[in-house]
Design an enzyme around this catalytic site. Structure first.
Site, PDB file in Angstrom:
ATOM      1  CG  HIS A 176     -42.527  28.128 -46.425  1.00 29.26           C
ATOM      2  ND1 HIS A 176     -41.524  28.845 -46.854  1.00 29.26           N
ATOM      3  CD2 HIS A 176     -42.850  28.946 -45.205  1.00 29.26           C
ATOM      4  CE1 HIS A 176     -40.969  29.584 -45.266  1.00 29.26           C
ATOM      5  NE2 HIS A 176     -41.943  29.552 -44.648  1.00 29.26           N
ATOM      6  NE  ARG A 178     -35.781  28.203 -48.283  1.00 31.81           N
ATOM      7  CZ  ARG A 178     -34.334  27.974 -47.417  1.00 31.81           C
ATOM      8  NH1 ARG A 178     -34.544  27.589 -46.399  1.00 31.81           N
ATOM      9  NH2 ARG A 178     -33.719  26.791 -47.797  1.00 31.81           N
ATOM     10  CE  LYS A 179     -41.683  24.023 -47.954  1.00 31.18           C
ATOM     11  NZ  LYS A 179     -40.521  23.183 -46.947  1.00 31.18           N
ATOM     12  CB  ALA A 180     -41.621  23.693 -57.088  1.00 29.40           C
TER      13      ALA A 180
END
Length: 379
Positions: A176, A178-180
Site C-alpha cells: 500500500h 503508506r508502506k516502505a
C-alpha cells in the site's frame, strides 16, 4: 505536511515503459523479478505476489486449511483484516490484548487464550516492529498451532537479526502507498514450506493446478490447465510489479532513512513528558512504517485536541489503528465488550501516528515536534 508519501523517480518510469513495451502486462516476468527480490530480502524460499495484504492473509488461511470450528488468535489492536482473514474461511477470530510498550500481542495473554480449537495465531508486526516471535513460537510449536506473520507494515523489519516473514509458517506483506515499498495496491505471501506455496500459487490463480496428464492427451496448443481447487483471481499485474522492482532497488536506503528519522523522533520527543515514545521490543529491527506515540493524560478527547492542533498547522496525523473487537461487525457477532481488552482500547483512543516519509528534512521533523510540544503545553 503529509503523514507519508511514496518515493518515486525515473526508476519506476523506466521499468513501467519496459513493461508496456513488452506488451506483457498481466502477471509475468516482472512479477517473478519482484518476487525474487522480496524472497532474497526476507530470506525465504517462496514469495508469491498478490493483489493486497488482505488477499495474502486470505490466501494464508486457505493454504493452512482453516475453516469452521477452528479458532484463530488475533491481537485486539490491529488493522481489521488481521481478523477478517479468519472470517473469510469460516473460522472464529479470538482476540488477545496487546502490550502497550510495543502495541504487539501480549504473550502471557496469548497463552491463556489457547484452546483445543486454536489452529493459528496471527502475529502482527504492528507499525514495523516485530512481534515477540520467540514467545509466540514457544507457545505455538509444541501444540501444532500455525503462525501467520501479518507483516503488512514490516517490509525490511527484523527480529533478533532475522527478517520477518521467514519466522512463522507463512508471512503476509502489504505494498500500500503508506508502506516502505509500494505498488499502489499489492501484497505478497512468503513461506519456506513447499506445500503452502503450492496452495497459494494455485488459489491466487483461479485454483489452477498445472498441466493435465500427457498420457491421457499429448500436450499441444489445445492444452489448458487443470482446476482441482476452488480458487480466486488475486494475481498482481506486471504493471504493478514493475513499480515494485524499482521500489525494491531503493529499499535499503529508504529503511535507513526511516530508521534514522524514527530514532531522531525518539530523541526529540524525550523532553515531552505527556507522550510515550515507541521504545519497546526489538527497536533495532524496527522498520518505522509508522512512528506512533501515545498521549498519557486526557484520553481520546485530549488526543483528538492534539491532532486538531497539528491539523490547524497543516500537519497530517492519524490514529494508530483499530481496537478491532469493538468495531460493529465483531461486537455484534461475538458480543466482545470493550473492557475485555483495555490496552487495545487505550491504544486506539490515545495513539497518534506522526509524519514520516522519504526525504523528510530535520527541519520538517523539528517543526512537527515543536508544534506538538506547544499543543501539549496549551500554547
Amino acid at each position: 505536511m503529509n503523514i507519508t508519501e511514496p518515493s518515486f523517480d525515473e526508476a519506476e518510469i523506466t521499468l513501467l515503459r519496459e513493461c508496456l513495451n513488452s506488451k506483457w502486462v498481466t502477471q509475468g516476468p516482472l512479477t517473478e523479478r519482484f518476487e525474487k527480490l522480496l524472497a532474497e530480502k526476507h530470506g525465504v524460499k517462496h514469495a508469491l505476489a498478490c493483489t493486497s495484504c488482505t488477499a495474502a492473509l486470505h490466501l494464508a488461511t486457505l493454504a493452512l486449511n482453516l475453516g469452521a470450528g477452528d479458532e484463530v488468535i488475533v491481537p485486539a489492536f490491529t488493522w481489521v483484516t488481521s481478523a477478517h482473514c479468519a472470517e473469510y474461511v469460516g473460522a472464529k477470530p479470538v482476540f488477545v490484548d496487546v502490550e502497550l510498550s510495543t502495541y504487539n500481542i501480549d504473550p502471557e495473554k496469548l497463552r491463556d487464550a489457547i484452546t483445543p480449537r486454536t489452529k493459528a495465531i496471527v502475529a502482527v508486526h504492528l507499525f514495523g516492529l516485530a512481534a515477540p516471535m520467540d514467545e509466540i513460537k514457544a507457545i505455538a510449536g509444541p501444540r501444532g498451532i500455525a503462525v501467520i506473520e501479518d507483516a503488512a507494515c514490516a517490509v525490511g523489519t527484523t527480529y533478533k537479526g532475522k527478517p520477518v516473514g521467514a519466522i512463522g509458517d507463512i508471512g503476509c506483506f502489504s505494498f500500500h502507498p503508506r508502506k516502505a515499498v509500494t505498488t499502489g495496491e499489492g501484497g505478497a505471501v512468503t513461506t519456506n514450506r513447499d506445500d503452502l506455496a503450492a496452495r497459494v500459487r494455485s488459489q491466487r490463480n483461479h485454483g489452477a493446478t498445472g498441466a493435465p496428464d500427457p498420457s491421457i492427451e499429448p500436450h499441444g496448443p489445445w492444452t489448458m490447465a487443470t482446476f482441482d481447487n476452488l480458487g480466486f483471481n488475486l494475481r498482481l499485474s506486471d504493471i504493478q510489479a514493475a513499480v515494485g522492482v524499482a521500489q525494491m532497488g531503493k529499499l535499503d536506503r529508504v529503511l535507513a532513512e526511516r530508521r534514522r528519522l524514527g530514532h531522531r523522533y525518539s530523541e526529540l520527543l524525550g523532553g515531552i513528558d505527556s507522550v510515550v515514545r515507541p521504545l519497546g521490543g526489538d527497536v533495532g529491527g524496527h522498520a518505522f512504517q509508522s512512528y506512533v506515540i501515545r498521549v498519557l493524560d486526557g484520553g481520546r478527547k485530549r488526543r483528538n485536541e492534539l491532532m486538531a492542533a497539528l491539523a490547524a498547522e497543516n500537519i497530517q496525523t492519524r490514529p494508530g489503528t483499530h481496537a478491532v473487537h469493538r468495531l460493529g461487525y465483531y461486537a455484534d457477532k461475538y458480543g466482545w465488550r470493550a473492557e475485555q481488552f483495555p490496552n487495545a482500547i487505550l491504544a486506539e483512543d490515545t495513539t497518534i501516528a506522526l509524519p514520516l516519509f522519504p526525504k523528510m528534512s530535520n527541519e520538517d521533523q523539528d517543526r512537527v515536534v515543536d508544534l506538538l510540544d506547544n499543543a501539549c503545553r496549551g500554547k
